[in-house]
Each structure stands twice: as C-alpha cells, then as structure tokens.
Design an enzyme around this catalytic site. Structure first.
Site, PDB file in Angstrom:
ATOM      1  CG  HIS A  17     -40.057   4.283  -0.215  1.00  0.00           C
ATOM      2  ND1 HIS A  17     -39.154   3.676   0.997  1.00  0.00           N
ATOM      3  CD2 HIS A  17     -41.411   3.945   0.016  1.00  0.00           C
ATOM      4  CE1 HIS A  17     -40.156   2.666   1.277  1.00  0.00           C
ATOM      5  NE2 HIS A  17     -41.064   2.892   0.972  1.00  0.00           N
ATOM      6  CD  GLU A  18     -44.811   4.177  -1.531  1.00  0.00           C
ATOM      7  OE1 GLU A  18     -45.341   3.781  -2.127  1.00  0.00           O
ATOM      8  OE2 GLU A  18     -45.120   4.667  -0.538  1.00  0.00           O
ATOM      9  CG  HIS A  21     -43.234  -0.121  -2.956  1.00  0.00           C
ATOM     10  ND1 HIS A  21     -41.891  -1.138  -2.326  1.00  0.00           N
ATOM     11  CD2 HIS A  21     -42.944   0.875  -2.000  1.00  0.00           C
ATOM     12  CE1 HIS A  21     -41.866  -0.837  -1.509  1.00  0.00           C
ATOM     13  NE2 HIS A  21     -42.233  -0.075  -0.982  1.00  0.00           N
TER      14      HIS A  21
END
Length: 344
Positions: A17-18, A21
């Site tokens: 998920h990170e 980003h």
C-alpha cells in the site's frame, strides 16, 4: 510461528500500500523523506539518497512521509506544491496498489487450483430451483442483474438478498434461459437457499483466463466488503462481526495452523487467499470518504478541483485530526472486542 507468519503477511500488504504512494510520489518528483514499515520508535533505519528507509517497533501500519505533506514547505518538490491531480494520484495509488496486489495473488491462486465455476451439479427434489426448471449441468450466469462468475457468489448473493424473489439467468447447451426462483429458508441454518448444489472440484484455466478471473476475484471481494459495510450501517451486522489488527492476525494464524498438516503448498495457497481478502478490504476501507483516510483526503482534492483553489490547510488539518481521533477510538473498541473474543 503462526503469529510471526500473520505479522509478516499483514506487514507485506501494508508495505505494498505504502509502495503505491512512494512510487507515484517519485513519479511526480515529490521528495520522500522517510519510507517505513510499522509504527512507533525506529528499530533500524538507513538513508539512501534523500529517503530514509526504516523498520519501526510496532508491526502494524507503515508510512510514506513526503516533504510538505502535513506541513508547509517552500521546496519545489514538496507535496503541497504539486497540482491537485498529482496529489490525487499519489494518495489514490495506495489503495489502488492494494487492488493490484490482490489481483496478482488471485491470478497465482487460480493458476494453481482453478476456478469454482457456477455450474449446477445437483438439484434438490421439490426445491424452488427444481420447480423453476433448473437442471444439473446448467451454468448460472446472472442473479437478477448481478453477473455470476464463481459458484460461491450464489450463497453470498442469498445472504445479502435474503428471501428476495430472483430472476436466474442460466446457460444450457449453449442457449440462455431465465427462471424466477423464490428462495426458501432452511430452519436449521437460518439461511435462504435456491435448492441446487455446485461442483466441488475447481476447473483449471489458462493464463489469460486466469488474469480475467483474477479481476473477477478482486471485484468479488470489493463488492462483498461494500455490501458488508451496508449491512453494518443498517444494523444487520454488529460490532461483534468486525475484526481489527488483533483479530486479523489471529485469523491468519488460524489459517496457517489449520493448513499446516496438508503441506507447504496448502499453507501457501490459503495464506495467499487470505491476503487477497485483506488487501482488497484494505483498499476499499482506505477509499471510504472518512477524514484521516486516503478517501477523506481525496474528497478534499475533488472539492479543491471544483472550487479552483485550495481549502484552508488549518481547517482541513482540523477535520483530519478529528477524524483520526474518532478512528483511533473506533480501532481501540474493535481491538478490545478482538481481545475479548480470544478468551471466549
């Protein structure tokens, strides 16, 4: 060992998920100050270039800390200096990468074990399905307006549409037919059923079909998550049906323990299946328009794009702070419920 496996799996989902980003931040020339796994004090960290990569003490969560994300910065590479759609893409990338991870893992699972196609294996005597004319060998295509790709979607449909009269579209010998079926309630289980059973054995598919069914799999979990949230809002599901990090780790650990006697491959596939569920779920939850979550931030970006100017950072920060406090309180409540269930 099961707890360690659970923490590793959960951490990898957060890390992916990170990573979404992080990669979109780099793509849009935003300075990333720190990329970390976990929360709390740093256990180990190393700086490469402008970014510090670190591992934190608490094995839940992670962060991609960008210059000018939560504070003012005069750097040309600050997050707050980028256009609204660049910032939107960076924030959206986290949940989107969860869906990508879920798809990749789903394709791997399907290539190994195949697909539970919605083929009728047996029709129960005097059941609504038999009375409507369904036969063994029929392939269920749609239930009302919902397309069906997996047999398990049928029982999920009856759960979320209890007792509803359903128009069943099915295929037989290459032709499509429709039948109206009124499900009946099984008094023992309390569940509604149509009266037919599927083939237990999964069917193998080629790589291209596996990629297609991988999309269906992710959609299945996204849809199931959203419908479950709907039942939670309407009170049809309670807080006892929710799980936080403690409950999730326990579920992963239980999956590992129960699969272990069947061998390494069974353990791996069951854990990957759990990861598909969790990664899809995390993607959906983060896109909810709740302050402090990615979805809440996306709402502010959309408002900014419509208004043509930024919202006051102090006001936006206050909204996110209040949202964060509420979320933390909610998580503490769920965690307490998880811990309580460990001793029941």
């Amino acid at each position: 060992m099961s707890i360690v496996v659970a923490i590793i799996l959960f951490s990898l989902i957060i890390l992916f998920h990170e990573l979404g980003h992080f990669l979109l931040a780099k793509k849009n020339d935003v300075q990333v100050n720190e990329f970390c796994l976990g929360l709390g004090p740093t256990i180990i960290g190393k700086k490469f270039g402008e970014t510090k990569y670190s591992l934190k003490l608490l094995p839940f969560g992670g962060a991609c800390m960008m210059e000018g994300e939560d504070e003012e910065s005069n750097s040309d590479r600050a997050f707050n200096k980028k256009s609204v759609w660049q910032r939107f893409a960076i924030v959206f990338a986290g949940p989107f990468f969860n869906f990508i991870l879920a798809w990749i893992l789903a394709v791997i699972i399907i290539l190994f074990v195949g697909v539970d196609k919605p083929i009728v294996y047996h029709v129960i005597d005097n059941s609504p399905a038999q009375q409507a004319g369904l036969q063994a060998g029929d392939t269920i295509v749609k239930l009302n307006h919902k397309h069906i790709h997996f047999y398990r979607e049928i029982s999920v449909y009856t759960f979320f549409h209890e007792g509803e009269t359903t128009e069943v579209t099915y295929e037989r010998d290459g032709e499509r037919y429709t039948a109206t079926v009124q499900p009946v309630k099984d008094e023992e289980s309390g569940r509604y059923y149509f009266g037919f059973q599927g083939i237990a054995q999964r069917q193998k598919v080629n790589v291209l079909r596996a990629m297609q069914y991988g999309c269906f799999e992710v959609y299945y979990w996204i849809s199931t998550t959203l419908q479950s949230l709907g039942k939670l809002v309407t009170g049809q599901l309670s807080m006892n049906d929710l799980s936080g990090p403690v409950g999730i780790v326990k579920s992963i650990g239980d999956t590992y323990t129960q699969s272990k006697p069947a061998g390494f491959l069974a353990v791996l596939l069951n854990l990957l299946n759990m990861a598909v569920l969790l990664s899809s779920n995390l993607g959906v939850m983060n896109l909810l328009p709740i302050p402090a979550l990615d979805g809440g931030r996306l709402v502010f970006f959309i408002v900014e794009a419509i208004r043509g100017k930024k919202i006051d950072p102090n006001k936006e920060g206050m909204v996110h702070f209040v949202g964060l406090v509420i979320l933390l309180a909610f998580m503490c409540l769920i965690m307490a419920n998880d811990i309580r269930r460990l001793f029941i």
